[in-house]
Design a protein around this motif. Sequence first.
Motif, PDB file in Angstrom:
ATOM      1  N   LEU A 184       0.819  -1.213   0.000  1.00 54.54           N
ATOM      2  CA  LEU A 184       0.000   0.000   0.000  1.00 54.54           C
ATOM      3  C   LEU A 184       0.853   1.264   0.000  1.00 54.54           C
ATOM      4  O   LEU A 184       0.493   2.259  -0.633  1.00 54.54           O
ATOM      5  N   LEU A 185       1.967   1.230   0.702  1.00 54.75           N
ATOM      6  CA  LEU A 185       2.810   2.417   0.829  1.00 54.75           C
ATOM      7  C   LEU A 185       3.438   2.838  -0.495  1.00 54.75           C
ATOM      8  O   LEU A 185       3.877   3.981  -0.640  1.00 54.75           O
ATOM      9  N   GLN A 186       3.459   1.948  -1.474  1.00 52.31           N
ATOM     10  CA  GLN A 186       4.115   2.230  -2.747  1.00 52.31           C
ATOM     11  C   GLN A 186       3.220   2.960  -3.743  1.00 52.31           C
ATOM     12  O   GLN A 186       3.675   3.349  -4.817  1.00 52.31           O
ATOM     13  N   TYR A 187       1.943   3.156  -3.393  1.00 47.12           N
ATOM     14  CA  TYR A 187       0.986   3.682  -4.375  1.00 47.12           C
ATOM     15  C   TYR A 187       0.363   4.996  -3.916  1.00 47.12           C
ATOM     16  O   TYR A 187       0.241   5.264  -2.730  1.00 47.12           O
ATOM     17  N   ASP A 188      -0.060   5.776  -4.930  1.00 45.21           N
ATOM     18  CA  ASP A 188      -0.690   7.072  -4.680  1.00 45.21           C
ATOM     19  C   ASP A 188      -2.207   6.954  -4.629  1.00 45.21           C
ATOM     20  O   ASP A 188      -2.878   7.752  -3.982  1.00 45.21           O
ATOM     21  N   ARG A 189      -2.745   5.992  -5.361  1.00 46.38           N
ATOM     22  CA  ARG A 189      -4.200   5.809  -5.460  1.00 46.38           C
ATOM     23  C   ARG A 189      -4.522   4.346  -5.195  1.00 46.38           C
ATOM     24  O   ARG A 189      -3.938   3.450  -5.813  1.00 46.38           O
ATOM     25  N   ILE A 190      -5.464   4.115  -4.276  1.00 43.61           N
ATOM     26  CA  ILE A 190      -5.887   2.762  -3.918  1.00 43.61           C
ATOM     27  C   ILE A 190      -7.345   2.605  -4.327  1.00 43.61           C
ATOM     28  O   ILE A 190      -8.192   3.429  -3.954  1.00 43.61           O
ATOM     29  N   ILE A 191      -7.642   1.555  -5.073  1.00 47.10           N
ATOM     30  CA  ILE A 191      -9.009   1.326  -5.540  1.00 47.10           C
ATOM     31  C   ILE A 191      -9.471  -0.066  -5.111  1.00 47.10           C
ATOM     32  O   ILE A 191      -8.748  -1.048  -5.292  1.00 47.10           O
ATOM     33  N   PHE A 192     -10.648  -0.139  -4.526  1.00 44.24           N
ATOM     34  CA  PHE A 192     -11.321  -1.412  -4.264  1.00 44.24           C
ATOM     35  C   PHE A 192     -12.257  -1.677  -5.439  1.00 44.24           C
ATOM     36  O   PHE A 192     -13.096  -0.829  -5.773  1.00 44.24           O
TER      37      PHE A 192
END
Length: 234
Positions: free
Chosen positions: A53-61
């Motif tokens: 999670l820490l590697q990304y700017d946008r998280i999508i479910f």
Amino acid sequence: MQTLIIVSHPTLADSNAQRFLWESLPAEGVTWHHLESVYPDGQVDREAEQQQLLQYDRIIFQFPFYWYSSPALLKQWQDVVLTEGFAYGPDGGRLAGKEFGLVLALGVNEREYQAGGREGFTLSELTRPYQAMAKKCGMVYMPAMVVSQFDYLNDSKRKELLVAYQQYVSKDTEASLKTTENWFKIQLQSLGKAGLSEENQQLVEHLIAVLEDNREHLDDLAWTLAQMEGNQLG
């Protein structure tokens, strides 16, 4: 912009909608993470997921909207991964500032999700737990993207869906014409690296040139209007 799409679907191979979305992914900057494939035994690796999670700017479910919620494994993922001290709390907040969005696949028409419709409640109302999760974690909540009755979409609607999905997972959320133009330019440039025929390569280069030429004209027009407004105020 680096985007992580966390997909939960227990029968992914049987889903035409999910297969279409997977095939529609931009060539770069997006990671597809199907939980049921990664964790067939249902044992979610907390540390690995948190580090990812820490590697990304946008998280999508992304999931089918089962009984007004997600499949069970995504709920389990939330319980295991979004812990106090990591996602929230005095010593947490490590997801703060990241964008969070939902891609929901519906089996009925989206218009049924309203007062007076068959479902009786809006999707915004029914997705409040995800909005609350984003708020608790300090994330920026994006309006949900809905894929409604995919199997009934004609070719034209599927093309619209492809562009909308690519924009949802990769385009800057700033709502401006210039942002949209830049996004299309990046997509065209990536096509130019895809081993196209000489004829198609020339077409891509022409489209990029048209976008750049239009942007110059629009910038000149904006400058002229600004000057006119300045003269009127003076």
